[in-house]
Write an enzyme that holds these catalytic residues in place. Structure first.
Site, PDB file in Angstrom:
ATOM      1  N   GLY A 149       0.803  -1.220   0.000  1.00  0.00           N
ATOM      2  CA  GLY A 149       0.000   0.000   0.000  1.00  0.00           C
ATOM      3  C   GLY A 149       0.832   1.265   0.000  1.00  0.00           C
ATOM      4  N   LYS A 172       3.739  12.619  -2.301  1.00  0.00           N
ATOM      5  CA  LYS A 172       4.614  11.529  -1.862  1.00  0.00           C
ATOM      6  C   LYS A 172       5.560  12.063  -0.793  1.00  0.00           C
ATOM      7  CE  LYS A 172       7.707   7.878  -3.459  1.00  0.00           C
ATOM      8  NZ  LYS A 172       8.289   7.196  -4.620  1.00  0.00           N
ATOM      9  N   ASP A 184       7.953   6.066   8.476  1.00  0.00           N
ATOM     10  CA  ASP A 184       7.239   7.234   8.995  1.00  0.00           C
ATOM     11  C   ASP A 184       6.495   8.005   7.914  1.00  0.00           C
ATOM     12  OD1 ASP A 184       9.271   8.372   7.602  1.00  0.00           O
ATOM     13  OD2 ASP A 184      10.192   9.413   9.280  1.00  0.00           O
ATOM     14  N   GLY A 185       6.428   7.445   6.722  1.00  0.00           N
ATOM     15  CA  GLY A 185       5.684   8.109   5.655  1.00  0.00           C
ATOM     16  C   GLY A 185       6.374   9.316   5.071  1.00  0.00           C
ATOM     17  N   ARG A 249      -2.035  -0.068  -9.807  1.00  0.00           N
ATOM     18  CA  ARG A 249      -0.956  -0.889 -10.366  1.00  0.00           C
ATOM     19  C   ARG A 249      -1.314  -2.365 -10.347  1.00  0.00           C
ATOM     20  NH1 ARG A 249       2.577   1.525  -6.437  1.00  0.00           N
ATOM     21  NH2 ARG A 249       1.640   3.444  -7.175  1.00  0.00           N
ATOM     22  N   ASP A 334       4.087  -4.387  -7.592  1.00  0.00           N
ATOM     23  CA  ASP A 334       3.452  -3.177  -7.064  1.00  0.00           C
ATOM     24  C   ASP A 334       4.021  -1.910  -7.695  1.00  0.00           C
ATOM     25  OD1 ASP A 334       5.627  -4.301  -5.250  1.00  0.00           O
ATOM     26  OD2 ASP A 334       5.583  -2.237  -4.546  1.00  0.00           O
TER      27      ASP A 334
END
Length: 660
Positions: A149, A172, A184-185, A249, A334
């Site tokens: 994800g 992003k 941590d994104g 995707r 992915d």
């Protein structure tokens, strides 16, 4: 992430001296946990019109639980960007933003840049945006990894362009999502600049790709232990605005996968064929409307036509990559677009010295995603997509489509493109494939620069009896071949001699144990390196030059014979030659995003100077132009931090840059 070894030395991930390892929230991160500010009035960006079809068409997770977790029964999970401190614009691509209906800011450009930084950092939300993270799975390096994800990316919504087209926009690096796992994104300046520049470079090369609208950095930091040596470093949180028709995707359809027999992992939405049907309906009706219209009364035929089309698009895409020497680096399922775009720029690289086994990702220890493996890996990934579409498309149908269409489409598109690169515009002969293969073999033997060799060929004189002209051309060609010093770097042994000796003994005494900790191919490659490196110690530059000239002279004779057949088939040789040169110059770029060019821009930006990023962006917007053809090209083509024009063969230090 792994650390790449070059010449026995250890280099950090993402770029030499600039690695992206596991990260944790920096000291000011805790103070930034509040969500992005609510929707506010925007000036320049106020014209963006949102219509978020994906969230209306596909199931959205109803849970509000925070932190990483499994997300069953949904394609999206609602999220909120985590703000950053003092966001500021590194660069923006006006051609990409024009897709959204944004024109160059009139009047106060500084205010427009500040507005872009505010909204495209995630600090404030645009009216109509609905942040969400997409759920998908994937096969990574051949093994099913379960739920992955959007761990760092956030869907903001879909913007309607000036001609009614629909563009999904993403941030992003905007913070935590349910898919962030142990991360941590966040993304840092290094990787963000690379993705931003390469997204736009690929578009201007004519290769299907996601786009990048802005790159915004900040004073917020994440801590990364670059060398995994206990010496962490603070790096700036940076966010890229990504744009595409969709970011769905192959792995999006793998969320239904039952328990994998090898890894024991499964997708979060096993037995939810109803969602698979929803996804197919959405993808085909939205992005393949002609197929939906043609097969609206037969879902199997419709799904087969869709699979055939994505098979052909993927084959053409990878053929385009091969023709510019582009290596993706992480061709997991992915990272494969459902509409045939280049997606997710991580440890990518454009080849400098031609090497069919070139590996751009330093952590790809087995060479699974090497340059020459990309066509077969993309076909393998399509096979996994086929499995993910069952039962809505029976496997016997999709497998037949894959076998009948993929290789044929790849070879056809590849040869068509290579003919244009060689100026073979009049005739299509069976011998052309062999001529291309022999050219690449000559490049390999001489260590030729992939981009510059092709670019030079347009100046080859087809009819000229003056031997000095051929000698001059050979001098130009060989100047783009690897020097002895460059070859010594390329073939420097990578294993400690004692380690190699141990592995060789283990291969003889205990093959089963050896198979677990090493591969025969890697050992053979290391032995080849040792042999080549030993030979290079005795090789002089004069000997190398003489050998390279001989190889190139042999190939040029074959090339001239082939071009002569073109001339014999036309009535006006001068007009043919002018057209040949024009076609070649529009298919052989002078500028690509070489690793060292990106590294120069990164180092300047890390020191607070964003001008190099912006200059390189402008240069990459005109990859086929002569140096100095525009003001931007002139600014970039002059001597810069590399002390070389950016169309030159890379400096020696660039050969040791490593990406993982």
């Amino acid at each position: 992430m792994a650390v790449a070894l070059l010449g026995g030395r250890c280099f950090p991930a993402v770029l030499l001296r600039r690695a992206a390892g596991p990260c944790r929230r920096g000291p000011e991160g805790a103070a930034m946990q509040r969500s992005a500010a609510p929707e506010g009035g925007a000036g320049w960006l106020g014209a963006l019109r949102f219509d978020n079809l994906a969230l209306r068409s596909l199931p959205v997770d109803a849970s509000e639980a925070g932190g990483p977790r499994a997300v069953p029964g949904a394609c999206f999970s609602r999220v909120r960007p985590t703000p950053v401190q003092n966001p500021r614009l590194v660069a923006m691509s006006l051609p990409a933003l024009a897709l959204l209906g944004l024109e160059e800011p009139a009047g106060d450009r500084e205010a427009a840049e500040a507005e872009a930084a505010l909204y495209f950092s995630g600090n404030r939300l645009l009216a109509g945006s609905e942040p969400a993270a997409h759920c998908y799975c994937g096969h990574q390096f051949g093994s099913f990894a379960g739920q992955l994800g959007d761990g760092a990316a956030m869907y903001l919504g879909e913007v309607l362009g000036p001609r009614g087209e629909r563009w999904e926009i993403q941030l992003k690096g905007a913070g935590l999502t349910p898919f962030s796992r142990q991360a941590d994104g966040r993304k840092v300046l290094r990787s963000s600049i690379r993705e931003f520049l390469c997204s736009e470079a690929m578009f201007h090369l004519g290769i299907p790709t996601t786009r990048a609208g802005t790159c915004v950095t900040s004073d917020s930091k994440v801590v990364r232990d670059i060398f995994y040596d206990g010496n962490p470093k603070n790096e700036r949180c940076t966010v890229v605005l990504r744009i595409a028709s969709t970011f769905i995707r192959f792995g999006s359809f793998e969320i239904f996968k039952p328990t994998d027999e090898y890894t024991g992992r499964k997708g979060p939405s096993v037995n939810r064929n109803d969602i698979r049907i929803q996804m197919l309906d959405y993808v085909i009706s939205t992005f393949y409307p002609e197929i939906q219209e043609a097969y609206s009364d037969n879902s199997i035929q419709r799904n087969a036509a869709f699979f055939k089309e994505i098979t052909k698009r993927t084959a053409r895409l990878v053929a385009e990559w091969q023709c510019v020497g582009f290596c993706h680096g992480v061709l997991n399922t992915d990272n494969m677009s459902i509409v045939g775009l280049t997606i997710d720029y991580g440890p990518f690289g454009f080849m400098d010295r031609y090497d069919p086994e070139h590996i751009c990702n330093g952590s790809d220890n087995t060479g699974r995603y090497a340059y020459n493996k990309q066509p077969e890996i993309c076909k393998w990934n399509l096979g996994k997509l086929a499995e993910a579409l069952v039962p809505e498309l029976p496997l016997e149908i999709s497998e037949l489509i894959l076998e009948e269409e993929y290789d044929a489409e790849f070879e056809k598109h590849y040869l068509q493109k290579m003919r244009k690169k060689l100026g073979l515009i009049q005739l299509e002969l069976e011998e052309d494939s062999k001529l291309v293969s022999e050219l690449l073999e000559t490049m390999h033997l001489t260590g030729g620069d992939f981009t510059n060799i092709f670019y030079l060929l347009s100046s080859f004189l087809v009819v000229d009896s003056d031997p000095s002209k051929l000698e001059d051309f050979l001098k130009e060609l060989t100047s783009q071949c690897a020097s002895v010093d460059e070859l010594k770097v390329a073939f420097r042994p990578q294993m400690d001699p004692r380690q190699l000796s141990m592995m060789l003994m283990l291969a003889q005494s205990n093959p089963q144990l050896f198979a677990l900790i090493g591969t025969k191919a890697n050992i053979n490659k290391e032995l080849e390196r040792i042999e080549q490196f030993s030979k290079l110690q005795q090789l002089t530059e004069d000997d190398l030059l003489s050998r390279n000239k001989r190889h190139w002279k042999e190939w040029l004779e074959k090339y001239r014979d082939r071009l002569q057949k073109e001339i014999e088939s036309v009535s006006d040789a001068d007009a043919w030659n002018a057209h040949r040169v024009k076609v070649m110059n529009s298919n052989n770029p002078k500028y690509i995003l070489r690793n060292y060019i990106a590294q120069n821009a990164i180092e300047a930006a890390e020191n607070g100077d964003f001008s190099e990023v912006r200059n390189v962006l402008k240069l990459l917007e005109n990859p086929f132009q002569e140096e100095g053809a525009t003001a931007a090209a002139a600014a970039c083509a002059q001597e810069t931090r590399s002390r070389l024009p950016y169309s030159s063969k890379p400096p020696l230090w660039a050969s040791e840059l490593c990406v993982t």
